[in-house]
Enzyme design. Structure first.
Site, mmCIF file in Angstrom:
data_model
loop_
_atom_site.group_PDB
_atom_site.id
_atom_site.type_symbol
_atom_site.label_atom_id
_atom_site.label_comp_id
_atom_site.label_asym_id
_atom_site.label_seq_id
_atom_site.Cartn_x
_atom_site.Cartn_y
_atom_site.Cartn_z
ATOM 1 N N ARG A 88 0.839 -1.199 0.000
ATOM 2 C CA ARG A 88 0.000 0.000 0.000
ATOM 3 C C ARG A 88 0.878 1.255 0.000
ATOM 4 N NH1 ARG A 88 -2.023 1.108 4.236
ATOM 5 N NH2 ARG A 88 -1.060 -0.502 5.514
ATOM 6 N N LYS A 230 -8.407 -2.591 1.746
ATOM 7 C CA LYS A 230 -8.195 -1.638 2.825
ATOM 8 C C LYS A 230 -8.952 -0.330 2.555
ATOM 9 C CE LYS A 230 -5.841 -3.506 6.277
ATOM 10 N NZ LYS A 230 -5.179 -4.731 6.051
ATOM 11 N N HIS A 250 -9.135 -3.637 13.418
ATOM 12 C CA HIS A 250 -8.117 -4.259 12.567
ATOM 13 C C HIS A 250 -7.607 -5.485 13.324
ATOM 14 C CE1 HIS A 250 -3.990 -4.066 10.434
ATOM 15 N NE2 HIS A 250 -4.854 -4.654 9.671
ATOM 16 N N SER A 268 0.684 -4.915 10.684
ATOM 17 C CA SER A 268 1.099 -5.850 9.637
ATOM 18 C C SER A 268 2.282 -6.707 10.087
ATOM 19 C CB SER A 268 1.478 -5.062 8.392
ATOM 20 O OG SER A 268 1.770 -5.942 7.357
ATOM 21 N N LYS A 272 -1.652 -11.807 12.860
ATOM 22 C CA LYS A 272 -3.121 -11.924 12.873
ATOM 23 C C LYS A 272 -3.587 -13.121 12.045
ATOM 24 C CE LYS A 272 -3.931 -7.808 11.209
ATOM 25 N NZ LYS A 272 -2.529 -7.368 11.122
ATOM 26 N N THR A 273 -3.136 -13.168 10.798
ATOM 27 C CA THR A 273 -3.593 -14.238 9.905
ATOM 28 C C THR A 273 -3.063 -15.586 10.382
ATOM 29 O OG1 THR A 273 -3.694 -12.698 8.064
ATOM 30 C CG2 THR A 273 -3.576 -15.030 7.503
ATOM 31 N N ASP A 287 -8.635 -10.371 9.326
ATOM 32 C CA ASP A 287 -8.116 -8.994 9.268
ATOM 33 C C ASP A 287 -9.051 -7.856 9.694
ATOM 34 O OD1 ASP A 287 -5.687 -7.570 8.514
ATOM 35 O OD2 ASP A 287 -6.881 -6.662 6.943
ATOM 36 N N ARG A 352 1.919 -12.355 -1.269
ATOM 37 C CA ARG A 352 0.589 -12.564 -0.674
ATOM 38 C C ARG A 352 -0.244 -13.555 -1.449
ATOM 39 N NH1 ARG A 352 -1.222 -9.614 4.101
ATOM 40 N NH2 ARG A 352 0.305 -7.986 4.342
HETATM 41 P P1 ATP Z 1 -1.200 -8.165 7.739
HETATM 42 O O1 ATP Z 1 -1.998 -7.153 8.504
HETATM 43 O O2 ATP Z 1 -0.163 -7.507 6.881
HETATM 44 O O3 ATP Z 1 -2.042 -9.147 7.001
HETATM 45 P P2 ATP Z 1 -0.715 -10.159 9.842
HETATM 46 O O4 ATP Z 1 -0.804 -9.590 11.212
HETATM 47 O O5 ATP Z 1 -1.860 -10.957 9.349
HETATM 48 O O6 ATP Z 1 -0.297 -8.990 8.807
HETATM 49 P P3 ATP Z 1 0.772 -12.533 9.347
HETATM 50 O O7 ATP Z 1 0.407 -12.646 7.913
HETATM 51 O O8 ATP Z 1 0.129 -13.491 10.283
HETATM 52 O O9 ATP Z 1 0.594 -11.042 9.836
HETATM 53 O O10 ATP Z 1 2.357 -12.621 9.422
HETATM 54 C C1 ATP Z 1 3.109 -13.113 10.489
HETATM 55 C C2 ATP Z 1 4.381 -13.688 9.877
HETATM 56 O O11 ATP Z 1 5.343 -13.936 10.878
HETATM 57 C C3 ATP Z 1 4.091 -15.001 9.186
HETATM 58 O O12 ATP Z 1 4.869 -15.050 8.014
HETATM 59 C C4 ATP Z 1 4.554 -16.031 10.228
HETATM 60 O O13 ATP Z 1 4.968 -17.232 9.635
HETATM 61 C C5 ATP Z 1 5.729 -15.310 10.857
HETATM 62 N N1 ATP Z 1 6.052 -15.712 12.236
HETATM 63 C C6 ATP Z 1 7.242 -16.170 12.651
HETATM 64 N N2 ATP Z 1 7.236 -16.422 13.968
HETATM 65 C C7 ATP Z 1 6.003 -16.110 14.422
HETATM 66 C C8 ATP Z 1 5.385 -16.159 15.723
HETATM 67 N N3 ATP Z 1 6.035 -16.566 16.805
HETATM 68 N N4 ATP Z 1 4.088 -15.766 15.806
HETATM 69 C C9 ATP Z 1 3.423 -15.329 14.720
HETATM 70 N N5 ATP Z 1 3.958 -15.264 13.481
HETATM 71 C C10 ATP Z 1 5.241 -15.655 13.326
HETATM 72 MN MN MN Z 2 -3.117 -10.729 7.684
#
Ligand code: ATP
Ligand code: MN
Length: 562
Positions: A88, A230, A250, A268, A272-273, A287, A352
């Site tokens: 973004r 978004k 969020h 980010s 979360k995911t 999300d 992604r």
């Molecule tokens: P966005 O808002 O950009 O979608 P998000 O909060 O959904 O971000 P995730 O897509 O879940 O973030 O990304 C977390 C990344 O960190 C993943 O690639 C995951 O494999 C990695 N990771 C490594 N160690 C950990 C941990 N201990 N807990 C969570 N995620 C981890």
């Molecule tokens: Mn996510």
């Protein structure tokens, strides 16, 4: 009647055969496109171009390949490059300042005003641009799984892949609903259209402009699909709290077998995911969610997961969602194969995949459940200071919610090892049109009323900051969250953290005790103390701007500095 014309679908038999044997990109090339459904949309101002309306994921995939805008990987997912932009661009996001928005929007770096004349001018130009194309894709869909808050959307895309993104990410109306569909908001996405900043009032050639008056989001010059989802999220962050008393968040959300809902806030990359995809629990969404009197509901109909370092072993649900219909962005392949190289950052680190929620086995029917019992604030602390899990008092929860802390690794340049702290109010400042205080107040009322447990989870570094320590293993983070959810963390002893005042468990099932206290994982204790003090100072400095709008209890939930 209308939909009958629309259902002039391609020869489905050959499709399904192709999807069983998806690695044959060449077969796609031979499918005739002449029978794709078309439709007239006089009200959009598109009169010359041929409109491809409500195509299926298969059809959109075929067209993308035929237009040389994408290829299939070995599991049959469509892989595209989004072009110059792979993320973004907050600096190029504008909101039309008009009589309605002028006094309500919290004008700041994320909510930049633009005059309506520029919006109208650009909308005219974008429609003329799209109308000059041979074909354009339109999809009717909606946001908000809760029927009471449903907002109908019409998405117009320059490319079939953008339209597939809309299919995957928004909610999908039934055929009956499509018969009488009346769109409320419009999203127009024209990646190939470039603005002229000198006459169009933008900063650069790319832009995302939202007009609440015209109920339209206009996206040009960028092919990053995340702007579409978004953009609508930002709209909901305005409409739902103001008009419907729904707290917009969020966060990701899931629900346990006993109906206990958990939500995971975080910026980010904080997890979360990843963490909401839990085989023991049903997924509500990854999300964007709303919290009304008696429920938490998803705004979206799909997930948009990061692919970097994705592995079947660590994240099976996401890994297996990469199949026909999924849209993968900005990945590269292992040499001479059609296998995605998940470790490669050649195009971007922000690789992604989008897929509909029904690609996840355990998504909850209706994408709605009760109010939260547990809330997790996820932070990826690259300083390695915050404990992997801690429990917050309601005042600390408010303090952390307003602060919205995470620290990212500074960049990919060699030698840059210093993490960069980000404070993003409500864990989502770029998407909040209203003052953070508005959301914080709604949040505070809700956690009090429902007596919610609030946890702070550091998914980032332990044993030292970035460059010295390591990122905590996903399996330990999962174990800590599981223990919080199943009540095991209510049975253990806690110690109060000297700096942050938060309660840190001394033990946790399936996690080594030594990991729980960050100071004990650092070999150099003085270095830890200094870093913790630095971070505490950053919290305090950041919070100064909110001091006037919180009560003393929240103000004094700040960390202690020496
Ligand atoms: P966005 O808002 O950009 O979608 P998000 O909060 O959904 O971000 P995730 O897509 O879940 O973030 O990304 C977390 C990344 O960190 C993943 O690639 C995951 O494999 C990695 N990771 C490594 N160690 C950990 C941990 N201990 N807990 C969570 N995620 C981890
Ligand atoms: Mn996510």
């Amino acid at each position: 009647m209308r939909s009958k014309i629309l259902i002039l679908k391609l020869t489905l038999v050959s499709f399904h055969l192709l999807f069983l044997f998806p690695s044959t990109n060449k077969n796609y090339m031979s499918i005739a496109v002449t029978n794709f459904p078309t439709k007239q949309f006089s009200q959009t101002g598109l009169t010359n171009t041929r409109i491809r309306y409500q195509l299926t994921p298969e059809e959109l995939t075929v067209q993308t390949i035929q237009r040389n805008e994408g290829v299939l990987n070995n599991t049959g997912a469509l892989c595209i490059n989004t072009g110059e932009f792979t993320g973004r661009c907050p600096l190029d996001k504008f909101t039309v300042k008009d009589a309605e928005t002028e006094s309500k929007i919290n004008w700041n770096n994320f909510n930049q005003p633009i005059d309506e004349k520029y919006f109208l001018q650009l909308r005219r130009k974008v429609f003329a641009y799209l109308d000059s194309k041979k074909e354009v894709w339109i999809r009717d869909c909606y946001a908000c799984a809760h029927p009471e808050y449903r907002i109908n959307l019409r998405v117009i895309n320059e490319n079939p892949s953008g339209n597939l993104f809309a299919y995957n990410m928004f909610l999908r109306p039934t055929e009956d609903e499509i018969e009488n569909f009346s769109p409320e908001w419009m999203v127009i996405q024209a990646p190939g259209f470039k603005a002229d900043p000198l006459v169009d009032g933008t900063r650069q050639q790319n832009f995302v402009i939202t007009s609440f008056e015209n109920k339209t989001i206009l996206i040009g010059g960028t092919g990053y699909t995340g702007e579409i989802k978004k953009g609508i999220f930002s709209v909901l962050n305005y409409v739902l709290p103001v008009e419907k008393n729904v707290l917009t968040m969020h966060c990701s959300a899931n629900v346990g077998k006993r109906g206990d809902v958990a939500i995971f806030f975080g910026l980010s990359g904080t997890g979360k995911t990843t963490l909401s995809a839990d085989p023991q629990r049903k997924l509500i969404g990854d999300d964007e969610h709303g919290w009304n009197n008696d429920s938490v509901f998803n705004f979206e109909g799909g997930c948009y997961a990061k692919c970097i370092d994705l592995s079947e072993e660590k994240e099976p649900a996401i890994y297996h969602a990469i199949r026909p219909g999924a849209l993968v962005e900005n990945v590269t392949f292992i040499d001479d194969t059609d296998e995605i190289d998940f470790h490669s950052k050649k195009i971007t680190e922000n690789t992604r995949v989008s897929y509909p929620l029904y690609y996840i086995n355990n998504a909850i029917e209706g994408l709605i459940a009760g109010t939260p019992k547990n809330i997790f604030f996820l932070t990826c602390d690259a300083y390695g200071v915050l404990p992997p899990i801690s429990k917050l008092t309601p005042a600390q929860a408010m303090y952390q919610f307003i602060s919205g802390y995470t620290a990212k690794v500074a960049g990919t340049e060699t030698g840059v090892t210093e993490p960069k702290a980000t404070f993003s109010a409500c864990f989502g400042a770029p998407f909040l049109p209203l003052h953070p205080g508005y959301y914080a107040e709604m949040f505070g009322k809700r956690i009090k009323k429902h007596n919610v447990n609030v946890w702070l989870v550091n998914t980032g570094w332990i044993g030292g900051g970035y460059g010295v320590g390591t990122r905590i293993k996903l399996r330990y983070t999962r174990a800590m969250i599981a223990a919080a959810l199943n009540g095991k963390l209510n049975e253990v002893e806690y110690k109060t953290d000297n700096v942050f005042g938060i309660m840190v468990p001394k033990t946790c099932p399936d996690v080594p005790d030594a990991l729980l206290n960050p100071r004990s994982t650092w070999t150099n204790k003085d270095a830890y103390d200094k870093r913790a003090n630095d971070l505490a100072n950053m919290f305090i400095k950041n919070f100064e701007k909110y001091a006037y709008c919180v009560n003393e209890e929240i103000f004094f939930a700040a960390p202690l500095v020496v």
